[in-house]
Design an enzyme around this catalytic site. Structure first.
Site, mmCIF file in Angstrom:
data_model
loop_
_atom_site.group_PDB
_atom_site.id
_atom_site.type_symbol
_atom_site.label_atom_id
_atom_site.label_comp_id
_atom_site.label_asym_id
_atom_site.label_seq_id
_atom_site.Cartn_x
_atom_site.Cartn_y
_atom_site.Cartn_z
ATOM 1 C CD GLU A 34 -1.743 -2.373 1.666
ATOM 2 O OE1 GLU A 34 -2.624 -3.248 1.707
ATOM 3 O OE2 GLU A 34 -0.566 -2.563 2.087
ATOM 4 C CG PHE A 37 -10.183 -9.865 10.561
ATOM 5 C CD1 PHE A 37 -8.959 -10.289 11.079
ATOM 6 C CD2 PHE A 37 -10.350 -9.864 9.188
ATOM 7 C CE1 PHE A 37 -7.946 -10.711 10.241
ATOM 8 C CE2 PHE A 37 -9.336 -10.288 8.339
ATOM 9 C CZ PHE A 37 -8.131 -10.710 8.874
ATOM 10 C CD GLN A 38 -7.552 -7.350 7.099
ATOM 11 O OE1 GLN A 38 -8.446 -7.136 6.267
ATOM 12 N NE2 GLN A 38 -6.363 -7.818 6.749
ATOM 13 C CE LYS A 70 -17.213 -7.108 2.480
ATOM 14 N NZ LYS A 70 -16.445 -8.344 2.830
ATOM 15 C CG MET A 96 22.440 12.616 3.880
ATOM 16 S SD MET A 96 23.618 13.741 3.073
ATOM 17 C CE MET A 96 22.748 14.114 1.547
#
Length: 592
Positions: free
Chosen positions: A55, A117-118, A167, A486
């Site tokens: 993602e 969940f999630q 959802k 760096m």
């Protein structure tokens, strides 16, 4: 639409709203909470979905797409970890003013707050890293909110927004409201036109300047091509020297006679000295961040400052200015050019004579100099050769973050805006490659090159699979020095050369890695072979990983040590151990 024609499921509303806002591509990754939307994506061909491998990659792709086109980038992720993985690109887009719409799935409204969940508090988590966000609880609000999200993302100071869609809202049936019928939120009305009296005061101040400078930033690029054209016109009619931030490169051409190069921590000597000694500074679409100002109480101490910006929170935030002008830089520049031309006869360019003589002396210092080698590829030389072999092509450049990023800004000349995509404010390692994929999706026939470091490229290297899947011939040009360059440079110069965890001891074989993904790998370690290898990279019509083995311990100069003023730069031939040892603050502490 009327009657039953505008009745749709939430998932159908999402796709229709995207179409009506001109979306042609979205970058995403499916999951349980967005499956209804993915089902609708499957049943249509208007919008191309690019399947990412993480993602974070989706967000950076959307950023690259937006930065190179001027359009809004769109990403689609699922709930929970899908949304939390989007936080880094959201914050990156917020700091660099990139218009982004992030659509996230959420657990059904009946389960919100139950630790389902999630599930995560997406609105709470993303509130600090977005311009605005919404949790949609009613399907009848969904279209209006998506339209508003696009307006907020691209108007005013551009930035990212999040629309969190449970959802059950995606499954529910409701009324679709087209953009033309959607009410506009009155609480968000950015000021576009600059105050006429403030612009007159600015022009008057500029006409009295003997040591003027224009300091331009990413806001000029964000405002659109007309703003860049007006900036060039302003430079031409005033004769003022101009410098730019990292994000503003390309708004004024690098070949322009008034160009001083980039300013800031690794900017040119002439740009930084001119900023320090100027008597009138015209800041256009920049925000006086710490990489530019150095020590604030020593920043341009004897100048009158004009600041043009569309974001009211940026004005007087870090540096107090004398003439603030709130508005879109394109509109303000148009008024400024008109006023200057109307009174051009009142301005005597000879006032700048001594100033340009000083600038010529600073330029002669050649602050980007480096020791050439016939035995090892110097990283600066690699960028110079890459530039010479690609400058006449339809080329877009992205970068990761680190030494290679600064060398690219120093040695690759940009003539046009929207050709340079880099992570400025957040400094996100892993940005460049997915951003390059986003650019390539928008410009299929263009040459897109990610200038990378061997450490940064491994942050999002899995997106090589995405590039191969969609036949996107992105070129990854790695300046491979075996270090986090760096970090290693700062450890060497400011931490007694104690190289703590900055050397990469298990480096992959990048040529084999490219082959494993189905791309093309090229390696080069000799200066004499570099041009031919770069040409081979350009000619290949597939994704390429170019392993350019460069000098391991080359440092990026010039450099303003943290806490120092613009006129206290470390220059290449002065950066000896003794000079570095003297880089201490007023209390005798070594600078960090």
């Amino acid at each position: 639409m009327s009657g039953t024609e505008n009745q749709m499921t939430g998932a159908e509303i999402v796709l229709q709203a995207l179409r009506d806002n001109g979306v042609e591509h979205i970058f995403g990754y499916p999951g349980g909470a967005v499956l209804p939307i993915y089902d609708e994506i499957f049943q249509q061909d208007d919008i191309e979905h690019i399947l990412v491998r993480h993602e974070q990659g989706a967000g950076h792709m959307a950023e690259g797409y937006a930065r190179s086109t001027g359009k809004v980038g769109v990403m689609l992720v699922t709930s929970g970890p899908g949304a939390t993985n989007a936080v880094t690109p959201l914050q990156d887009a917020l700091m660099d003013s990139i218009p982004l719409v992030c659509l996230t799935g959420q657990v059904p409204t009946t389960l919100i707050g139950s630790d389902a969940f999630q599930e995560c508090d997406t609105v709470g988590i993303t509130r600090p890293c977005t311009k605005h966000n919404w949790l949609v609880k009613d399907v009848n609000d969904l279209a209006r909110i998506i339209h508003e999200a696009f307006r907020v993302a691209q108007s005013g100071r551009p930035g990212p927004v999040v629309v969190d869609i449970p959802k059950d809202v995606q499954f529910a049936t409701g009324t679709y409201t087209p953009p033309s019928a959607a009410p506009v939120q009155k609480s968000y009305q950015p000021k576009i036109q600059g105050d006429a009296r403030a612009i007159e005061a600015a022009v008057s101040l500029m006409k009295g300047a003997r040591r003027p400078i224009i300091y331009s930033g990413g806001g000029v690029v964000n405002s659109g091509p007309e703003a860049s054209r007006l900036l060039r016109e302003l430079v031409e009619i005033t004769g003022f020297p101009i410098t730019s931030t990292l994000m503003g490169l390309g708004a004024y051409p690098a070949s322009g006679k008034n160009w001083l190069g980039m300013l800031g921590m690794h900017g040119s000597y002439e740009a930084n000295m001119a900023m320090h000694d100027c008597d009138v500074m015209v800041c256009i679409g920049a925000r006086f961040d710490d990489r530019i100002t150095g020590r604030l109480n020593a920043f341009s101490p004897n100048s009158k400052k004009i600041h043009i910006d569309i974001d009211p929170s940026s004005i007087n935030k870090n540096v107090r200015v004398d003439v603030p002008i709130l508005g879109d830089v394109g509109n303000v520049l148009e008024d400024m050019v008109r006023l200057w031309r109307a009174g051009a006869k009142d301005y005597d360019r000879s006032l700048q004579g001594d100033w340009w003589a000083s600038i010529a002396k600073w330029r002669a210092r050649n602050s980007f100099a480096y020791k050439a080698s016939n035995d090892v590829i110097m990283p600066q030389y690699a960028i110079q050769r890459l530039y010479e072999l690609t400058k006449d092509r339809d080329t877009y450049i992205t970068t990761e973050v680190g030494q290679h990023q600064m060398w690219a800004a120093q040695f690759y000349g940009f003539e046009q805006p929207n050709r340079w995509m880099t992570s400025g404010g957040l400094g996100t390692m892993g940005y460049g490659f997915p951003a390059a994929i986003g650019v390539q999706v928008a410009h299929r026939d263009s040459l897109v090159i990610d200038i990378a470091g061997d450490a940064s490229i491994q942050m999002c290297i899995q997106e090589m699979s995405c590039a191969v899947q969609y036949n996107l011939p992105v070129k990854i040009f790695i300046l491979n020095n075996q270090y986090m360059g760096m970090v290693r440079q700062w450890q060497q110069l400011l931490h007694g050369n104690r190289l703590s965890n900055s050397y990469t001891e298990a480096m992959p074989d990048f040529v084999k890695l490219a082959d494993a993904y189905g791309g093309v790998g090229i390696a080069c370690d000799k200066p004499a072979d570099l041009d031919a290898a770069i040409q081979e990279m350009i000619d290949v019509k597939r994704p390429v990983i170019f392993d350019c083995r460069v000098a391991n311990l080359a440092n990026c100069f010039p450099m303003i040590p943290s806490g120092k003023a613009h006129n206290e730069m470390l220059l290449p031939d002065e950066a000896t151990d003794e000079a570095v040892a003297n880089a201490i603050d007023a209390k005798g502490r070594q600078l960090v």
